[in-house]
Scaffold this motif. Structure first.
Motif, PDB file in Angstrom:
ATOM      1  N   VAL A 128       0.833  -1.194   0.000  1.00 48.61           N
ATOM      2  CA  VAL A 128       0.000   0.000   0.000  1.00 48.61           C
ATOM      3  C   VAL A 128       0.869   1.246   0.000  1.00 48.61           C
ATOM      4  CG1 VAL A 128      -1.756   1.279   1.303  1.00 48.61           C
ATOM      5  CG2 VAL A 128      -1.843  -1.225   1.213  1.00 48.61           C
ATOM      6  N   ASP A 129       0.515   2.196  -0.871  1.00 51.74           N
ATOM      7  CA  ASP A 129       1.277   3.436  -0.992  1.00 51.74           C
ATOM      8  C   ASP A 129       0.338   4.522  -1.504  1.00 51.74           C
ATOM      9  OD1 ASP A 129       4.265   4.508  -1.164  1.00 51.74           O
ATOM     10  OD2 ASP A 129       3.194   5.294  -2.905  1.00 51.74           O
ATOM     11  N   GLY A 130       0.360   5.692  -0.883  1.00 49.92           N
ATOM     12  CA  GLY A 130      -0.485   6.766  -1.381  1.00 49.92           C
ATOM     13  C   GLY A 130      -0.884   7.753  -0.299  1.00 49.92           C
ATOM     14  N   PRO A 183     -12.700  -2.378  -4.863  1.00 53.59           N
ATOM     15  CA  PRO A 183     -12.142  -1.462  -3.858  1.00 53.59           C
ATOM     16  C   PRO A 183     -12.265  -2.018  -2.441  1.00 53.59           C
ATOM     17  CG  PRO A 183     -13.407  -0.238  -5.460  1.00 53.59           C
ATOM     18  CD  PRO A 183     -13.634  -1.683  -5.763  1.00 53.59           C
ATOM     19  N   ARG A 184     -11.178  -1.869  -1.675  1.00 56.16           N
ATOM     20  CA  ARG A 184     -11.108  -2.419  -0.330  1.00 56.16           C
ATOM     21  C   ARG A 184     -10.632  -1.337   0.640  1.00 56.16           C
ATOM     22  NH1 ARG A 184     -11.139  -7.897  -1.161  1.00 56.16           N
ATOM     23  NH2 ARG A 184     -10.520  -8.386   0.958  1.00 56.16           N
ATOM     24  N   THR A 185     -10.707  -1.641   1.912  1.00 57.89           N
ATOM     25  CA  THR A 185     -10.105  -0.807   2.944  1.00 57.89           C
ATOM     26  C   THR A 185      -9.009  -1.610   3.616  1.00 57.89           C
ATOM     27  OG1 THR A 185     -12.144   0.421   3.349  1.00 57.89           O
ATOM     28  CG2 THR A 185     -10.498   0.460   5.094  1.00 57.89           C
ATOM     29  N   ALA A 186      -7.828  -1.034   3.687  1.00 61.87           N
ATOM     30  CA  ALA A 186      -6.704  -1.662   4.371  1.00 61.87           C
ATOM     31  C   ALA A 186      -6.593  -1.052   5.766  1.00 61.87           C
ATOM     32  CB  ALA A 186      -5.412  -1.436   3.590  1.00 61.87           C
ATOM     33  N   VAL A 187      -6.465  -1.901   6.781  1.00 60.21           N
ATOM     34  CA  VAL A 187      -6.410  -1.463   8.179  1.00 60.21           C
ATOM     35  C   VAL A 187      -4.972  -1.551   8.674  1.00 60.21           C
ATOM     36  CG1 VAL A 187      -7.270  -1.892  10.514  1.00 60.21           C
ATOM     37  CG2 VAL A 187      -8.772  -2.250   8.545  1.00 60.21           C
ATOM     38  N   ASP A 223      -5.128  14.642   6.107  1.00 58.69           N
ATOM     39  CA  ASP A 223      -4.760  13.623   5.118  1.00 58.69           C
ATOM     40  C   ASP A 223      -3.947  12.521   5.793  1.00 58.69           C
ATOM     41  OD1 ASP A 223      -5.907  15.339   3.319  1.00 58.69           O
ATOM     42  OD2 ASP A 223      -4.114  15.616   2.086  1.00 58.69           O
ATOM     43  N   LEU A 224      -4.015  11.329   5.216  1.00 57.93           N
ATOM     44  CA  LEU A 224      -3.180  10.210   5.645  1.00 57.93           C
ATOM     45  C   LEU A 224      -2.227   9.834   4.511  1.00 57.93           C
ATOM     46  CD1 LEU A 224      -5.794   7.800   7.326  1.00 57.93           C
ATOM     47  CD2 LEU A 224      -4.437   9.617   8.393  1.00 57.93           C
ATOM     48  N   LYS A 225      -1.002   9.494   4.878  1.00 56.58           N
ATOM     49  CA  LYS A 225      -0.018   9.065   3.880  1.00 56.58           C
ATOM     50  C   LYS A 225       0.605   7.745   4.323  1.00 56.58           C
ATOM     51  CE  LYS A 225       4.156  10.542   1.406  1.00 56.58           C
ATOM     52  NZ  LYS A 225       5.170  11.620   1.248  1.00 56.58           N
ATOM     53  N   VAL A 226       0.630   6.803   3.407  1.00 56.44           N
ATOM     54  CA  VAL A 226       1.241   5.495   3.659  1.00 56.44           C
ATOM     55  C   VAL A 226       2.323   5.286   2.611  1.00 56.44           C
ATOM     56  CG1 VAL A 226       0.861   3.003   3.773  1.00 56.44           C
ATOM     57  CG2 VAL A 226      -0.885   4.566   4.641  1.00 56.44           C
ATOM     58  N   SER A 227       3.497   4.883   3.060  1.00 52.03           N
ATOM     59  CA  SER A 227       4.626   4.701   2.143  1.00 52.03           C
ATOM     60  C   SER A 227       5.066   3.243   2.119  1.00 52.03           C
ATOM     61  CB  SER A 227       5.807   5.591   2.576  1.00 52.03           C
ATOM     62  OG  SER A 227       5.426   6.953   2.588  1.00 52.03           O
ATOM     63  N   GLN A 228       4.667   2.539   1.074  1.00 45.96           N
ATOM     64  CA  GLN A 228       5.092   1.162   0.812  1.00 45.96           C
ATOM     65  C   GLN A 228       5.021   0.271   2.060  1.00 45.96           C
ATOM     66  OE1 GLN A 228       5.768  -0.415  -2.049  1.00 45.96           O
ATOM     67  NE2 GLN A 228       5.225   1.468  -3.165  1.00 45.96           N
ATOM     68  N   GLN A 229       3.818   0.124   2.555  1.00 47.80           N
ATOM     69  CA  GLN A 229       3.573  -0.747   3.705  1.00 47.80           C
ATOM     70  C   GLN A 229       2.857  -2.015   3.243  1.00 47.80           C
ATOM     71  OE1 GLN A 229       4.556  -0.426   6.869  1.00 47.80           O
ATOM     72  NE2 GLN A 229       5.467   1.611   6.619  1.00 47.80           N
ATOM     73  N   PHE A 230       3.283  -3.150   3.781  1.00 46.65           N
ATOM     74  CA  PHE A 230       2.617  -4.416   3.489  1.00 46.65           C
ATOM     75  C   PHE A 230       1.447  -4.587   4.446  1.00 46.65           C
ATOM     76  CE2 PHE A 230       2.085  -8.954   4.604  1.00 46.65           C
ATOM     77  CZ  PHE A 230       1.647  -9.429   3.370  1.00 46.65           C
ATOM     78  N   VAL A 231       0.268  -4.861   3.877  1.00 48.73           N
ATOM     79  CA  VAL A 231      -0.925  -5.111   4.686  1.00 48.73           C
ATOM     80  C   VAL A 231      -1.424  -6.521   4.360  1.00 48.73           C
ATOM     81  CG1 VAL A 231      -3.270  -4.375   5.246  1.00 48.73           C
ATOM     82  CG2 VAL A 231      -1.533  -2.668   4.645  1.00 48.73           C
ATOM     83  N   PRO A 232      -1.434  -7.418   5.340  1.00 46.76           N
ATOM     84  CA  PRO A 232      -1.914  -8.784   5.094  1.00 46.76           C
ATOM     85  C   PRO A 232      -3.355  -8.797   4.588  1.00 46.76           C
ATOM     86  CG  PRO A 232      -0.789  -8.660   7.206  1.00 46.76           C
ATOM     87  CD  PRO A 232      -0.969  -7.252   6.731  1.00 46.76           C
ATOM     88  N   GLU A 233      -3.681  -9.763   3.756  1.00 38.68           N
ATOM     89  CA  GLU A 233      -5.015  -9.889   3.189  1.00 38.68           C
ATOM     90  C   GLU A 233      -6.102  -9.865   4.260  1.00 38.68           C
ATOM     91  OE1 GLU A 233      -7.977 -10.360   0.295  1.00 38.68           O
ATOM     92  OE2 GLU A 233      -5.833 -10.051  -0.057  1.00 38.68           O
ATOM     93  N   GLU A 234      -5.828 -10.523   5.391  1.00 42.21           N
ATOM     94  CA  GLU A 234      -6.842 -10.624   6.443  1.00 42.21           C
ATOM     95  C   GLU A 234      -7.063  -9.316   7.192  1.00 42.21           C
ATOM     96  OE1 GLU A 234      -2.973 -12.401   8.196  1.00 42.21           O
ATOM     97  OE2 GLU A 234      -4.041 -12.348   6.261  1.00 42.21           O
ATOM     98  N   TRP A 235      -6.241  -8.299   6.894  1.00 42.90           N
ATOM     99  CA  TRP A 235      -6.437  -6.973   7.480  1.00 42.90           C
ATOM    100  C   TRP A 235      -7.006  -6.001   6.450  1.00 42.90           C
ATOM    101  CZ3 TRP A 235      -6.247  -5.564  12.536  1.00 42.90           C
ATOM    102  CH2 TRP A 235      -5.754  -6.533  13.421  1.00 42.90           C
TER     103      TRP A 235
END
Length: 386
Positions: free
Chosen positions: A136-138, A168-172, A196-208
């Motif tokens: 996830v990045d954005g 479309p999904r929501t990543a927690v 605003d929220l910023k996420v920089s190249q974070q791995f989010v497991p499918e179950e989250w």
């Protein structure tokens, strides 16, 4: 043999229990507006009042509060301050989170049912699906309450069109994996901290991750209530509280000092009396529509009936209508106050700006009337309405 408590007595007791919280909100609302967010120490107060366990699954310690009960709670809080009411309204977010795997929810609520969730869900940002999850990045906008949240969510979609899981999904994510960009500089709802929220190249497991409005994995009545309609209602009800505060302000002003021009007191002017009466009728009518429709759908759900498209449409219509009426009533009360209300320190200034911003939310736009009208007339509504 126990005797059932009188409903009016029960409501009065609940109101008395809420009184200290509302008093503190009124004392601190200028502080919240100045710093542009509701701080964690006050979020703790809202947790204590049961705001953030209202939509938590009962199997994880939730209170089992009905939609009507939660809407009434947010309405009362919003009467004291719209920003706090708006942030408190996200106590309903667990209806979204109910679409997460049950095992993930067990981890979320492991420390208790009072979970605060904030999300910057739009614009949907492309994410890369990798083994076991998503990269996830954005940057996302309007993450109300983000500075007081225990977990944060962001809206993602597959970077490659047609890729598996492209809906479309929501990543927690935990707060430490998200940067809050402090840029909430607006005309109203100043204290909501909708940065605003910023996420920089974070791995989010499918179950989250979960599909917003997706099929819940918890089988309790609240999660059968239409998710997107509920999300609109809990925001719109803020304007019922704001409008009530605006009418009360005019009532307090009406017998006060004579105007600087020497004109009669407000209460002695027939046009003021007429407009206040009209405002009271409009506000009470809209409020009755909200709670009548909500109660009707809720009792149908409790009876085991599936929710119909007509019911979803009705609930969405209640939301846009109370937001509009609340804004109109507040504007009318501001107009009655005359030059007194033009000073930035006057309460009606706050109410005017807050009510206008509530009405601007995408869930509460004029297009909702079009969707509801389409359902009523038996033609397809706009995509996503239902």
């Amino acid at each position: 043999m126990s005797v059932m408590e009188n409903p009016a007595a029960l409501a009065a007791r609940e109101e008395d229990a809420l009184a200290p919280l509302l008093a503190e909100i009124r004392t601190r609302r200028d502080e919240f507006a100045a710093q542009r967010f509701v701080p964690k120490d006050f979020i703790a107060q809202l947790k204590k009042a049961g705001v953030y366990r209202a939509a938590t699954p009962q199997c994880f310690g939730g209170s089992g509060m009905s939609p009507m009960g939660f809407l009434q709670l947010i309405e009362r809080i919003s009467e004291a301050d719209a920003s706090v009411g708006w942030v408190a309204s996200f106590g309903s977010a667990s209806v979204y989170l109910a679409a997460l795997p049950r095992e993930t929810q067990a981890q979320l609520y492991a420390k208790g049912p009072d979970l605060t969730f904030a999300g910057g869900l739009f614009p949907i940002q492309p994410a890369t699906q990798v083994e076991g999850g998503w990269m996830v990045d954005g940057t996302w906008k309007f993450a109300s309450g983000s500075k007081g949240a225990d977990v944060l969510g962001v809206g993602i979609g597959a970077a490659v069109p047609g890729q598996a899981g492209s809906k479309p999904r929501t990543a927690v994510l935990p707060p430490e994996q998200v940067e809050i960009i402090d840029n909430w500089d607006v005309m109203g709802l100043l204290g909501t901290g909708s940065h605003d929220l910023k996420v920089s190249q974070q791995f989010v497991p499918e179950e989250w991750t979960f599909i917003r409005g997706g099929v819940p994995t918890i089988d309790e009545p609240l999660y059968r209530y239409p998710t997107i309609a509920y999300a609109a209602q809990v925001l719109a009800v803020v304007n019922l509280g704001v409008a009530r505060a605006a009418i009360d302000e005019i009532n307090q002003m009406s017998g006060g000092r004579v105007a600087i021009t020497g004109a009669p007191k407000l209460a002695d002017r027939s046009y003021v009396r007429i407009e206040v009466a009209k405002a009271e009728a409009k506000l009470r009518s809209a409020r009755a529509f909200l709670y009548d429709a909500t109660g009707e759908v809720w009792h149908s759900i409790l009876a085991g009936n599936p929710v119909t498209p007509e019911q979803v449409s009705l609930l969405r219509l209640t939301a846009v209508e109370i937001a509009k009426v609340g804004n109109e009533v507040t504007q009318a009360m501001f107009g009655l106050a005359g030059t007194t209300a033009i000073y930035s320190s006057h309460p009606l200034q706050r109410y005017l700006r807050d009510a206008a911003v509530v009405k601007q939310h995408a869930f509460l736009g004029e297009g909702i009337y079009d969707g509801a009208g389409a359902v009523t007339l038996g033609v397809p509504p706009m995509p996503g309405f239902l």
